[in-house]
Enzyme design. Structure first.
Site, PDB file in Angstrom:
ATOM      1  N   TYR A 222       0.916  -1.202   0.356  1.00 56.39           N
ATOM      2  CA  TYR A 222       0.407   0.117  -0.066  1.00 56.39           C
ATOM      3  C   TYR A 222       0.709   1.536   0.646  1.00 56.39           C
ATOM      4  O   TYR A 222       0.877   1.910  -0.904  1.00 56.39           O
ATOM      5  CB  TYR A 222      -0.558  -0.509   0.995  1.00 56.39           C
ATOM      6  CG  TYR A 222      -1.881   0.861   1.389  1.00 56.39           C
ATOM      7  CD1 TYR A 222      -2.402   2.172   0.136  1.00 56.39           C
ATOM      8  CD2 TYR A 222      -1.916   1.373   3.008  1.00 56.39           C
ATOM      9  CE1 TYR A 222      -3.269   3.230   0.534  1.00 56.39           C
ATOM     10  CE2 TYR A 222      -2.955   2.960   2.549  1.00 56.39           C
ATOM     11  CZ  TYR A 222      -3.817   3.060   1.929  1.00 56.39           C
ATOM     12  OH  TYR A 222      -4.230   4.693   2.219  1.00 56.39           O
TER      13      TYR A 222
ATOM     14  N   PHE B 247       9.436  -1.380   3.149  1.00 55.82           N
ATOM     15  CA  PHE B 247       7.635  -1.074   3.986  1.00 55.82           C
ATOM     16  C   PHE B 247       7.137  -2.409   3.771  1.00 55.82           C
ATOM     17  O   PHE B 247       6.707  -2.106   4.438  1.00 55.82           O
ATOM     18  CB  PHE B 247       7.356  -0.415   2.758  1.00 55.82           C
ATOM     19  CG  PHE B 247       7.601   1.640   2.426  1.00 55.82           C
ATOM     20  CD1 PHE B 247       7.033   2.471   2.991  1.00 55.82           C
ATOM     21  CD2 PHE B 247       8.613   0.893   1.001  1.00 55.82           C
ATOM     22  CE1 PHE B 247       7.330   3.586   2.440  1.00 55.82           C
ATOM     23  CE2 PHE B 247       8.882   2.701   0.639  1.00 55.82           C
ATOM     24  CZ  PHE B 247       8.514   3.444   1.686  1.00 55.82           C
TER      25      PHE B 247
ATOM     26  N   TYR C  76       3.496  -5.924  17.170  1.00 52.89           N
ATOM     27  CA  TYR C  76       3.522  -5.369  16.236  1.00 52.89           C
ATOM     28  C   TYR C  76       4.668  -4.421  16.548  1.00 52.89           C
ATOM     29  O   TYR C  76       5.893  -4.139  16.212  1.00 52.89           O
ATOM     30  CB  TYR C  76       2.735  -4.884  15.406  1.00 52.89           C
ATOM     31  CG  TYR C  76       2.563  -3.482  14.595  1.00 52.89           C
ATOM     32  CD1 TYR C  76       2.880  -3.682  12.967  1.00 52.89           C
ATOM     33  CD2 TYR C  76       2.190  -2.550  14.369  1.00 52.89           C
ATOM     34  CE1 TYR C  76       3.346  -3.421  12.320  1.00 52.89           C
ATOM     35  CE2 TYR C  76       2.004  -1.869  13.836  1.00 52.89           C
ATOM     36  CZ  TYR C  76       2.968  -1.988  12.179  1.00 52.89           C
ATOM     37  OH  TYR C  76       2.985  -1.146  11.273  1.00 52.89           O
TER      38      TYR C  76
ATOM     39  N   ASN D 142      -2.256   6.471  11.336  1.00 55.86           N
ATOM     40  CA  ASN D 142      -3.239   6.227  10.449  1.00 55.86           C
ATOM     41  C   ASN D 142      -3.507   6.556   8.928  1.00 55.86           C
ATOM     42  O   ASN D 142      -3.858   7.161   8.563  1.00 55.86           O
ATOM     43  CB  ASN D 142      -4.474   6.225  10.844  1.00 55.86           C
ATOM     44  CG  ASN D 142      -5.143   5.108  12.349  1.00 55.86           C
ATOM     45  OD1 ASN D 142      -4.306   5.804  13.671  1.00 55.86           O
ATOM     46  ND2 ASN D 142      -5.865   4.557  12.257  1.00 55.86           N
TER      47      ASN D 142
ATOM     48  N   GLY E 248      -6.196  -3.919  22.685  1.00 53.12           N
ATOM     49  CA  GLY E 248      -5.196  -3.178  22.047  1.00 53.12           C
ATOM     50  C   GLY E 248      -5.120  -2.241  21.720  1.00 53.12           C
ATOM     51  O   GLY E 248      -4.160  -1.513  20.477  1.00 53.12           O
TER      52      GLY E 248
HETATM   53  N1  UFG Z   1     -12.572   0.820  13.895  1.00 55.39           N
HETATM   54  C1  UFG Z   1     -13.194   0.333  14.124  1.00 55.39           C
HETATM   55  N2  UFG Z   1     -14.271  -0.535  13.469  1.00 55.39           N
HETATM   56  C2  UFG Z   1     -13.993  -1.426  12.117  1.00 55.39           C
HETATM   57  C3  UFG Z   1     -12.167  -0.947  12.168  1.00 55.39           C
HETATM   58  C4  UFG Z   1     -11.592  -0.431  13.012  1.00 55.39           C
HETATM   59  O1  UFG Z   1     -14.709   0.500  15.005  1.00 55.39           O
HETATM   60  O2  UFG Z   1     -14.029  -2.249  11.757  1.00 55.39           O
HETATM   61  C5  UFG Z   1     -12.257   1.295  14.525  1.00 55.39           C
HETATM   62  C6  UFG Z   1     -10.556   0.742  15.965  1.00 55.39           C
HETATM   63  O3  UFG Z   1     -11.016   0.237  17.048  1.00 55.39           O
HETATM   64  C7  UFG Z   1     -10.129   1.819  15.904  1.00 55.39           C
HETATM   65  C8  UFG Z   1      -9.821   2.694  14.487  1.00 55.39           C
HETATM   66  O4  UFG Z   1     -11.212   2.319  14.000  1.00 55.39           O
HETATM   67  O5  UFG Z   1     -10.649   2.903  17.088  1.00 55.39           O
HETATM   68  C9  UFG Z   1      -8.995   2.960  13.529  1.00 55.39           C
HETATM   69  O6  UFG Z   1      -8.582   1.598  13.417  1.00 55.39           O
HETATM   70  P1  UFG Z   1      -7.692   1.030  12.040  1.00 55.39           P
HETATM   71  O7  UFG Z   1      -7.674  -0.724  11.808  1.00 55.39           O
HETATM   72  O8  UFG Z   1      -8.513   1.003  10.805  1.00 55.39           O
HETATM   73  O9  UFG Z   1      -6.609   1.030  12.667  1.00 55.39           O
HETATM   74  P2  UFG Z   1      -6.083   1.260  13.961  1.00 55.39           P
HETATM   75  O10 UFG Z   1      -5.721   2.554  14.885  1.00 55.39           O
HETATM   76  O11 UFG Z   1      -6.041   0.154  14.689  1.00 55.39           O
HETATM   77  O12 UFG Z   1      -4.105   0.505  12.929  1.00 55.39           O
HETATM   78  C10 UFG Z   1      -3.137   1.977  12.545  1.00 55.39           C
HETATM   79  C11 UFG Z   1      -2.538   1.042  11.780  1.00 55.39           C
HETATM   80  C12 UFG Z   1      -1.805   0.200  12.256  1.00 55.39           C
HETATM   81  C13 UFG Z   1      -0.630   1.130  13.666  1.00 55.39           C
HETATM   82  C14 UFG Z   1      -1.522   1.375  14.644  1.00 55.39           C
HETATM   83  C15 UFG Z   1      -1.326   1.708  15.400  1.00 55.39           C
HETATM   84  O13 UFG Z   1      -2.975   0.301  10.360  1.00 55.39           O
HETATM   85  O14 UFG Z   1      -0.509  -0.361  11.787  1.00 55.39           O
HETATM   86  O15 UFG Z   1      -2.723   2.388  13.845  1.00 55.39           O
HETATM   87  O16 UFG Z   1      -1.987   2.139  16.399  1.00 55.39           O
HETATM   88  F1  UFG Z   1      -0.288  -0.615  14.306  1.00 55.39           F
END
Ligand code: UFG
Length: 329
Positions: A11, A73, A141, A170, A284
């Site tokens: 990506y 990456f 991770y 993000n 997490g």
């Molecule tokens: N979320 C939902 N529903 C979903 C998917 C996500 O409510 O179906 C929420 C998550 O709980 C979070 C937010 O949307 O609060 C963003 O979630 P993402 O999965 O899109 O992204 P993350 O913040 O979990 O993850 C990103 C990167 C990771 C990195 C992380 C650091 O993708 O690689 O930030 O916290 F490690």
């Protein structure tokens, strides 16, 4: 410069390649295509299918292509999976990266740009997040990324490796022309899932947690456009000319958006309602993560062109419309 882009079919790597070409550099791609997409890289870019942890393959590329700088990456990036399958993350994100660095050293390539993450901080002591906060990852991770950061510091001191670490918040959005974008399998990220739910291509979006200590009870994140991230990677090149130079940057817009705010923005951009289900918290997930990127702004003259969630989502929406099944379209 001749730049080896490891994970260039993924990506963020695939977007960075476009920016490298636009800036007059010569990217060469190494990707094992486990998660990457061959179609994400233009046919005229030199492409090698192989593993970053394979010294013979990497060594041949470094020599043959006269590589001067390596951008890395190629990591596994599913936080939840890293908890249940830590070995997979340590093997790829740490052990294979050590092999890559050793191969670079063997061949005298001493400039390195590394994709790190805000997940190295765990639950932050302070918001917005500056580079100097304590790093206490709460999942394998984030730990593997922090481990590599520490290895890089040691290599800079011992062998003069010069490197930059970019800690993404993000990553989101897609190329403005709609030709490349986010295509993960499985997809776990909020924006593509919300778009698919709006189009009825997936079940209703689960909102993971509505009782966080945030204004609307849902998690806040800092969504930063993938092209903005890419531009920072290229802006650092000149500074890597000094042996042993080391740089760390948090990259985000600095603006927090809650899950509910993102859903609202997706509805406005797509013109479709996003069906939702309120679900328990996802293990997490810190309540809020957003960057203070003043250092990148100051040192690199970096400022995100896409400053708000709607403009980022608009690019993701264009990609989804033209590629409803991702690169398989
Ligand atoms: N979320 C939902 N529903 C979903 C998917 C996500 O409510 O179906 C929420 C998550 O709980 C979070 C937010 O949307 O609060 C963003 O979630 P993402 O999965 O899109 O992204 P993350 O913040 O979990 O993850 C990103 C990167 C990771 C990195 C992380 C650091 O993708 O690689 O930030 O916290 F490690």
């Amino acid at each position: 410069m001749n730049v080896l882009v490891v994970g260039g079919a993924g990506y963020i790597g695939s977007h960075c390649i476009r920016q490298l070409v636009a800036a007059g550099h010569r990217p060469v791609v190494l990707d094992n295509l486990v998660y990457g997409h061959r179609a994400a890289v233009a046919a005229d870019i030199p492409f090698y299918e192989g593993n970053l942890g394979d010294p013979a393959t990497v060594g041949r590329i470094l020599q043959h292509e006269k590589i001067e700088l390596v951008m890395h990456f190629a990591a596994f990036c599913y936080v939840g999976e890293s908890v249940t399958a830590p070995m997979k993350y340590y093997e790829n994100n740490l052990v294979a990266t050590l092999r890559l660095l050793a191969t670079m050293q063997l061949h005298g390539v001493s400039k390195f740009v590394f994709s790190s993450t805000c997940a190295t901080f765990g639950v932050p002591d302070r918001l917005p997040m500056t580079e100097d906060l304590p790093q206490r990852p709460i999942n394998p991770y984030g730990q593997t990324k922090l481990d590599v950061e520490n290895v890089l510091k040691a290599l800079a001191t011992a062998h003069g490796l010069s490197f930059a670490v970019f800690r993404y918040f993000n990553a989101a959005g897609a190329a403005e022309d709609g030709t490349i974008g986010e295509d993960h399998d499985p997809e776990t990220h909020l924006i593509p899932l919300a778009i698919d739910a709006a189009l009825g291509r997936r079940p209703p979006l689960q909102i993971f947690g509505t009782d966080y200590p945030t204004p609307d009870g849902t998690c806040q994140r800092d969504y930063v456009h993938v092209d903005d991230l890419s531009r920072a990677h290229i802006a650092i090149f000149d500074r890597l000319a000094t042996p042993g130079a080391q740089f760390f940057y948090n990259l985000g817009t600095g603006r927090p958006f809650s899950v509910r705010e993102i859903i609202g923005a997706v509805e406005r951009i797509t013109g479709h309602k996003v069906p939702v289900i309120e679900a328990p918290r996802r293990a997490g997930d810190p309540p809020a993560l957003y960057a203070d990127s003043a250092k990148a702004r100051r040192d690199l003259g970096w400022s995100p062109k896409f400053g708000d969630a709607e403009s980022i989502i608009a690019t993701a929406w264009k990609w989804h419309q033209t590629h409803p099944r991702g690169f398989a379209s």
